[in-house]
Each structure stands twice: as C-alpha cells, then as structure tokens.
Motif scaffolding. Structure first.
Motif, PDB file in Angstrom:
ATOM      1  N   ASP A  43      31.312 -82.052  34.094  1.00  0.00           N
ATOM      2  CA  ASP A  43      31.460 -80.467  33.796  1.00  0.00           C
ATOM      3  C   ASP A  43      32.513 -80.185  32.882  1.00  0.00           C
ATOM      4  OD1 ASP A  43      31.503 -77.833  33.943  1.00  0.00           O
ATOM      5  OD2 ASP A  43      31.431 -77.707  36.098  1.00  0.00           O
ATOM      6  N   GLN A  83      26.922 -78.349  36.425  1.00  0.00           N
ATOM      7  CA  GLN A  83      27.909 -77.824  37.245  1.00  0.00           C
ATOM      8  C   GLN A  83      28.514 -78.945  38.036  1.00  0.00           C
ATOM      9  OE1 GLN A  83      26.497 -74.193  39.354  1.00  0.00           O
ATOM     10  NE2 GLN A  83      28.081 -74.484  40.971  1.00  0.00           N
ATOM     11  N   TRP A  84      29.632 -79.023  38.252  1.00  0.00           N
ATOM     12  CA  TRP A  84      30.413 -80.150  39.023  1.00  0.00           C
ATOM     13  C   TRP A  84      29.608 -80.842  40.182  1.00  0.00           C
ATOM     14  CZ3 TRP A  84      33.361 -81.261  43.247  1.00  0.00           C
ATOM     15  CH2 TRP A  84      33.987 -82.766  43.227  1.00  0.00           C
ATOM     16  N   SER A 172      35.769 -72.462  42.663  1.00  0.00           N
ATOM     17  CA  SER A 172      34.632 -73.295  42.116  1.00  0.00           C
ATOM     18  C   SER A 172      34.490 -73.548  40.576  1.00  0.00           C
ATOM     19  CB  SER A 172      33.233 -72.821  42.638  1.00  0.00           C
ATOM     20  OG  SER A 172      33.084 -71.412  42.281  1.00  0.00           O
ATOM     21  N   GLU A 173      35.460 -72.438  39.946  1.00  0.00           N
ATOM     22  CA  GLU A 173      35.502 -72.591  38.579  1.00  0.00           C
ATOM     23  C   GLU A 173      36.813 -73.436  38.043  1.00  0.00           C
ATOM     24  OE1 GLU A 173      32.910 -71.504  36.453  1.00  0.00           O
ATOM     25  OE2 GLU A 173      31.843 -71.255  38.373  1.00  0.00           O
TER      26      GLU A 173
END
Length: 511
Positions: A43, A83-84, A172-173
C-alpha cells in the motif's frame, strides 16, 4: 441555449476521457505471464520508508527488497497496489503472490498464511510534542489521547498495556496522520514502528522520542500455504541478503539499520518462533464445518460485545447527524424555491459541491484542516458534522422535489386568503412535501448507517472499523465476524423501513 450545449458536451467529453483513462489502468497486458513476475502486494499510501512515490517513481526499502528478491528468483518485480489491511484477502484471491508491506508476524496470521523468515526486526517508539512536558515516559500516557495506525502492532500494544486508561485514536490512512495531529497539538502522543519514527523525524521536527523502544517484533512476507516452493525460494534469497550485506546496504540507505537487525541471521535459524498448524489442515469437510460453527460460537462470546458497542457508536452517529441533515436540507430547498433571488445560486452551488465531492474528502477538511483556522472538533463530533453536511445536500434535493410536487395553486390560494408566505409554507406546503419524501429520506437514513464506516479514517471506531480491527487480528474468523457485523447492520436498518411505512399510512394529508 448554445452556451448550455457547449457546456453539456464539454463536460461529457471530460467525463468520458476520465472514464477511458481509468479503464486503461485496469486493462490486462495480454503478454504477461504469471510465471515471469513476482507480484507483491503493498500500500503506497502508507508512506515512507516502506513504499512511497518520489518524483513519480515508486521507492522505499520494501520496493528495493522486492526488486532484489525477484532478481534472485529470476523474475520481474511487479508491484500491486492494495489497501493495507486487505492485502491478505488479495493474496487469498490469487491477485498477488506475496504480501510485503510491514506485516507483523503473529500465530493467528501464520495459521492462515505461510510466513517467510523475518526481513526486519522492528520495535515501537513513543513520540510526543517537544513542548509537552507532561509526557516523559510510557507511564505518563494514562488519560492521554494517543494516535496509532489501525490494526497495527502499535494499536494492539497500546490497547493491551493500557486498556481504557488511554484514549486510543486509530487512523487507517497512513502512519503520518497521527504524527501530524501530535505536531498540531490535537493529540498528546503517537506510537509508531521504529522505521517510520526515524524516517519522518525531519518532516515532523516538533516531535521527540520518549522512553526506550519496546515490544520487538518481526516483519515477514506472507504467501499461501499451497505455495511452499515460493516460500522456500524467498527464504533462500533472504538468507543470502542477510549474509552478504545486501539488507544492511538497503536499510542503511533509508537510515533504518540498527543493532536489532544483527539478530536476523540467528532468528532465521529457528523460524517460526512457535509451531503453528495451518487452519483446518488435514481435517475432513465434516470436521471443518463443525469447527466453523464452534468458532462462530466462540466469536459471538468473545467479540460480540465489542461489535455491539461499536454498533452503538454507529447508531449515535446516525441519529445525531440525520436530523441535522434533514433540517439543513429543508432550509436549503425552501431557500432555493421561495427565497430571494440572490440566495438561489449560492444554495444551488452548496448542493452541487457537496454532491460532487466525496464524503471522505469532506471529513478530511473538517477534521484535519479546520484546526488551522481554530476550529478543533473531537473525532466523533467531526464525524457527525461531516455526515450531516454531506447528507444535507441529498435531503435538499428530496425536499425540493417534494415541494415542486405540490400544485402551485395551493400557495396562491393561501396567499389569497390572507396568509403570509411563511405561514403558508409552514401549514400548507411543507407538511405535504414532508409526507411525499418519506420514502427517499428513509432510504438515505438507511444508507447513512453504512456510510458511517467512512468515519473510521478520522479515528471513530464504529461497527465496520471494529470489524476491520478484529479481522486483522484474527484472520481465521473473517466470515464469522462478517456475518455478525452484517446482522447488526440489518437489525439497525430494518426497523427504519417499518417506521417509514407506518408514517406513510398515518401522516395526515393536508389539502
């Protein structure tokens, strides 16, 4: 009319070009052979020093590591963005061959996927603002607001060591969100993996390390259990990189080599730390089904309360933001149709701007940018405000349609009887319009329950956010936890449909 035509066709051309460009990104390359590449998932939004873009080129120590490993295997390195926290799911689908993006080893993950030997030994570093004298050690975190990356080892460590004594805000970013908020003074501290803490020390000069690094762990790559040959070849290439100094050269270039890495060779000889059997390995289907139901019961017992609390946050977000959205939407619709001429264009712009920009971007502005002008909102209230403003645009269009559905003669008759426009709207027009728009407004209310999940990016732990955390820690329970989450959403949204039908039947008609 001519200018409107040019505007329409110009807009259509721009949208069409963007759509074709987007499709081109996902067009398959016919000549690509899966055997010719090492497809590794990561990611790039996570930031340095792992994977990031610099001058349009992908770089980072994991990018260089992947290129080295692919070369040793006689393959071409192919990066696949994901996405991770969803990278393992892409591994299961077969979209990638290996997960390589700062994934920490755990027995639960080893059950689901086969790990390579470690390629990095990390520790956790506490960071605080240099002017915050109240935090001088890890013990000073009690009662403080601490930012972490959602689902990371730092997240698990803080919750395990401090529990409810610390206000954990999980983002989460990328890793830089929490660092930026600490530098701005919106958070007291953040806990980061040591590579990130070291790499960003120049970008965030107001942050200082506090205490000694703790909780060492291992970054590993994960492959599917049905691909032991790839695992063996990757391990062989990693051992060579450890022995000949390749790893030290790569890590030193990013400033993340330290004494901990001297233990990599020794750790590789006794890997994994504990024997872990692959989930369901060697069991007949009947036993697997029985075990699935047993684990479903255990999941409901162990994690049901956590999901239920998160569902409570979802309910609060929805029931606080939707009434505000309805009120704002009604005011905007009335202003556009019955307000003075100068008001109509700004209100139309308000609606189109909010409908034309993503909710995620609006939340970023409210939570991350408004503090620059002195308006600092806690994550929960920023979520309420963001949802209310976003949905007010949609409610404005619902109410505008409802108001336009009322015959114009009713307003004229009310005015002829001596009523003011405001009184006519209040007693004649708006009550009928409200009844007309009950179905679409209810539809939006149900949609709002699900859109609360976007608030997880600003550290609001609602239902979907909690599910993601639990799934990341316990990947073998993905289906059980998913079914519990879906059931809770259904229990929250279905009663709204029943209420809407009842209101449609009982709302009095005004004629």
């Amino acid at each position: 009319a001519l200018s409107r035509g040019w505007w329409f066709w110009g807009t259509a051309a721009v949208v069409g070009y963007a759509a074709l460009a987007g499709l081109a990104q996902y067009a398959e390359v016919p000549s690509r052979s899966p055997e010719a590449t090492l497809r590794w998932g990561g990611d790039r939004t996570g930031g340095g020093p792992y994977i990031y873009e610099e001058k349009g080129e992908l770089t980072g120590f994991e990018v260089e590591l992947a290129a080295y490993l692919a070369g040793e295997l006689g393959l071409r390195s192919e990066f696949v963005q994901g996405q991770w926290d969803k990278l393992p799911a892409r591994l299961n689908r077969g979209d990638i061959d290996v997960v390589l993006n700062g994934y920490e080893w755990s027995p639960e993950r080893e059950q689901e996927w086969a790990s390579t030997i470690p390629y990095y030994i990390y520790t956790l570093q506490l960071l605080a603002h240099k002017d915050n004298a109240a935090i001088q050690s890890w013990n000073d975190l009690r009662g403080k607001r601490v930012g972490v990356l959602r689902g990371s080892a730092a997240h698990r460590y803080v919750e395990k060591e401090f529990g409810e004594a610390v206000h954990v805000e999980a983002y989460s970013e990328g890793v830089t969100s929490a660092m930026d908020l600490v530098q701005r003074g919106q958070l007291d501290a953040t806990v980061q993996d040591w590579p990130a803490a070291i790499y960003y020390r120049d970008e965030f000069p107001d942050l200082r390390p506090v205490g000694e690094p703790v909780a060492p762990g291992y970054y590993v790559m994960f492959v599917r259990h049905d691909n032991p040959e790839l695992r063996a070849r990757l391990n062989q290439a990693l051992r060579k990189a450890i022995s000949d100094g390749t790893l030290k050269r790569i890590y030193s270039a990013y400033g993340i080599w330290n004494d901990q890495q001297e233990r990599l060779k020794e750790t590789a000889e006794r890997w994994p730390p504990v024997a872990v059997e692959a989930a369901g390995a060697g069991l007949p289907w009947s036993e697997r089904v029985l075990r699935w139901f047993e684990r479903a019961g255990e999941s409901a017992r162990d994690y049901g309360l956590l999901l239920l609390r998160a569902a409570g946050t979802t309910v609060l977000l929805s029931f606080l933001s939707m009434p505000l959205a309805m009120l704002l939407g009604l005011l905007v619709a009335v202003g556009r149709l019955y307000g003075p001429g100068w008001m109509r264009w700004p209100l139309a712009g308000y609606v189109e701007f909010l409908r034309g920009t993503p909710l995620l971007l609006q939340l970023y502005v409210i939570y991350f940018l408004l503090p620059d002008i002195g308006l600092r909102l806690p994550p929960f209230w920023a979520g309420v405000l963001g949802l209310a403003i976003n949905y007010s645009a949609y409610e404005a269009e619902n109410y505008r349609a409802g108001l336009l559905a009322i015959p114009r003669g009713q307003m004229e008759a009310a005015l002829a009887l001596g009523m003011t426009k405001t009184k006519a709207l209040r007693h004649i027009i708006i009550p009928q319009a409200v009844r007309i728009v009950i179905p679409p407004v209810t539809n939006d209310f149900i949609a709002l329950f699900k859109d609360t999940s976007v608030c997880s990016v600003i550290a609001v732990t609602e239902l979907t956010g909690r599910y993601s955390e639990l799934y990341n820690d316990h990947p073998s329970l993905v289906l059980q936890l998913g079914l519990m989450t879906a059931l809770l959403y259904l229990l929250m949204s279905y009663p709204l449909s029943l209420v809407a039908r009842r209101l449609e039947r009982r709302f009095p008609k005004v004629v």
